[in-house]
Enzyme design. Structure first.
Site, PDB file in Angstrom:
ATOM      1  CD  GLU A  38      -2.764   1.510   0.409  1.00 14.65           C
ATOM      2  OE1 GLU A  38      -3.343   0.574  -0.164  1.00 14.65           O
ATOM      3  OE2 GLU A  38      -2.986   2.705   0.155  1.00 14.65           O
ATOM      4  CB  THR A  80      -5.856  -0.146  -3.652  1.00 15.23           C
ATOM      5  OG1 THR A  80      -5.139   0.727  -2.787  1.00 15.23           O
ATOM      6  CG2 THR A  80      -5.394  -1.562  -3.410  1.00 15.23           C
ATOM      7  CG  HIS A 194      -4.751   2.926   3.543  1.00 19.88           C
ATOM      8  ND1 HIS A 194      -5.366   4.144   3.736  1.00 19.88           N
ATOM      9  CD2 HIS A 194      -5.256   2.415   2.400  1.00 19.88           C
ATOM     10  CE1 HIS A 194      -6.214   4.356   2.735  1.00 19.88           C
ATOM     11  NE2 HIS A 194      -6.160   3.309   1.911  1.00 19.88           N
ATOM     12  CG  ASP A 253      -1.300   0.586  -3.690  1.00 27.21           C
ATOM     13  OD1 ASP A 253      -0.486   1.433  -3.266  1.00 27.21           O
ATOM     14  OD2 ASP A 253      -2.359   0.307  -3.083  1.00 27.21           O
ATOM     15  CG  HIS A 254      -1.995   4.146  -4.760  1.00 26.51           C
ATOM     16  ND1 HIS A 254      -1.805   4.810  -3.574  1.00 26.51           N
ATOM     17  CD2 HIS A 254      -2.960   3.224  -4.510  1.00 26.51           C
ATOM     18  CE1 HIS A 254      -2.632   4.324  -2.655  1.00 26.51           C
ATOM     19  NE2 HIS A 254      -3.337   3.345  -3.199  1.00 26.51           N
TER      20      HIS A 254
END
Ligand code: GP9
Length: 420
Positions: A38, A80, A194, A253-254
């Protein structure tokens, strides 16, 4: 028709994916484990803060793995779920919304489903409500044998949004060794790093100095925690006898949604240009550990999430021919183009960053040899192709073109032989 032109694009692109080399099929039948971490970005890899390595385990692994340090997330609003989609379907996510939510009933050529057809057991693991991002439905469509979601885990290390990645990885390995048949495809989506990154102080031991008490500092601590989880996972895989027969891939993911340039300048200790910031906010690391530890090194050619599926298939020796992939093969030497959802792109020679309003001539074209902006027209042909790809991808998704392109099964009409 428009859809014929789209099909032809895939036919042409497919030729690049057919290039064979000594890695083609070398890991046929091996397990594949793909970990999507994450908000895990590339800018802190190999860096220290107050003398302490932020990602010591990742750094150690780079000595026996392929590290792609110019790998891009290609996500948009679906965050995500977009990373999951572009990684597994090798298509671009949509400009608005999430494909998982909007088009879960459309047909895509996805890695889990293809692997399932060749005898693998694909399983997805993520410790959150199974309905989030419509995963439950999408994972069924992707043909996973089982989606291990929050209800399948014991929350013995509550942390952030859910269960800590250390326990998540531990429990997942337990499931893989006790319940899942080999060869497996294991897709694991982490959650500990996160937003807003505020892990309990005793969960992580990293002195972030002047960043203490800020979200940026908390972010560094959370990715340090994830790195510790990665280290523990590798140790456990060795104990479980999985290390030597599993391809391990780990990527982010980002981005982390922290956009203040001054923070990155302070962290990296140097002034940053717009191009530097563009790279920082869009690069995520990709680590590929091959079972025999071969090909270790840093790979600097541009690459991105769309490339993962055709590349895994290359290693396993599964033909990509029948499928519709936009990504590149990471293991062939061909020059490659990476297109971001924003319309930014790079081919390793130039890098185009679009303007706010999307007018081509107002964007900036960088010459990557000099690192300086150059005549915008030097990015013209690349920009046309970038938009072309984004359009084709949108059409495939929205109009369910892959289903339309399926070979039509002949309708069998039987003439009754008797009449009564
Ligand atoms: C929750 C997690 C969050 O299941 O995947 O996704 P994000 O908010 O980063 O898109």
């Amino acid at each position: 028709a428009e859809s014929d032109k789209d099909k032809e694009w895939f036919n042409q692109h497919q030729k690049l994916l057919q290039v064979k080399n000594d890695l083609s099929g070398k890991y046929k039948g091996k397990n594949v484990m793909v970990i999507q971490a994450e908000a895990y970005m590339n800018f802190f890899i190999g860096k220290k803060i107050n003398g302490q390595a932020i990602t010591p385990n990742f750094d150690k692994l780079t000595k026996e793995s392929m590290y792609f340090n110019n790998y891009y997330h290609q996500t948009a609003q679906g965050r995500t779920s977009d990373a999951d989609f572009s990684t597994h379907a090798s298509l671009h996510p949509l400009p608005t919304g999430s494909v998982f939510i909007r088009y879960a009933d459309h047909k895509f050529d996805t890695l889990p489903s293809i692997l399932k057809d060749t005898g693998y057991s694909p399983n997805a693991f993520h410790v959150y409500d199974s309905s989030f991002w419509n995963r439950y439905t999408m994972y069924k469509a992707m043909n996973y044998d089982k989606f291990y979601s929050k209800k399948d885990f014991e929350i013995d290390e509550p942390l952030g949004w859910s269960l800590g990645d250390k326990s998540f990885f531990r429990q997942t390995l337990n499931d893989l060794t006790t319940e899942v048949k080999q060869p497996f495809y294991a897709y694991m989506v982490g959650i500990s790093s996160h937003h807003p990154y505020n892990l309990p102080p005793d969960a992580v031991d990293l002195d972030v100095g002047e960043f203490e008490g800020t979200m940026f500092g908390d972010y560094l601590k959370s990715v340090h925690y994830v790195d510790e989880a990665l280290g523990e996972l590798v140790d456990q895989m060795k104990k479980d006898g999985l290390w030597d027969n599993t391809i391990l891939m780990f990527y982010g993911d980002h981005d982390n949604s922290i956009k203040d340039k001054a923070l990155y300048e302070k962290f990296l200790g140097k002034p940053l240009t717009d191009l530097d910031m563009q790279k920082i906010m869009n690069q995520v690391p990709l680590l590929v550990h091959l079972p025999d530890g071969s090909r270790a090194g840093t790979y600097t050619e541009p690459a991105g999430q769309l490339d993962l599926t055709p590349s895994v298939m290359h290693l396993l020796g599964i033909s990509t021919k029948p499928y519709h992939f936009m990504g590149n093969d990471l293991f062939s030497e061909k020059p490659r183009m990476v297109v971001l959802r924003s319309g930014a792109f790079t081919d390793g020679r130039v890098y185009y960053i679009p303007s706010e309003d999307g007018t081509f001539s107002k964007g900036t074209c960088y010459n990557l040899t000099t690192g300086q902006p150059t005549d915008v027209n030097a990015c013209g042909p690349g920009y046309t192709e970038a938009l072309n790809r984004l359009n084709i991808s949108d059409q495939v998704i929205t109009y369910d073109l892959i289903r339309q392109w399926e070979p039509q099964t002949q309708e069998v009409t039987t003439t009754p032989s008797t009449s009564n």
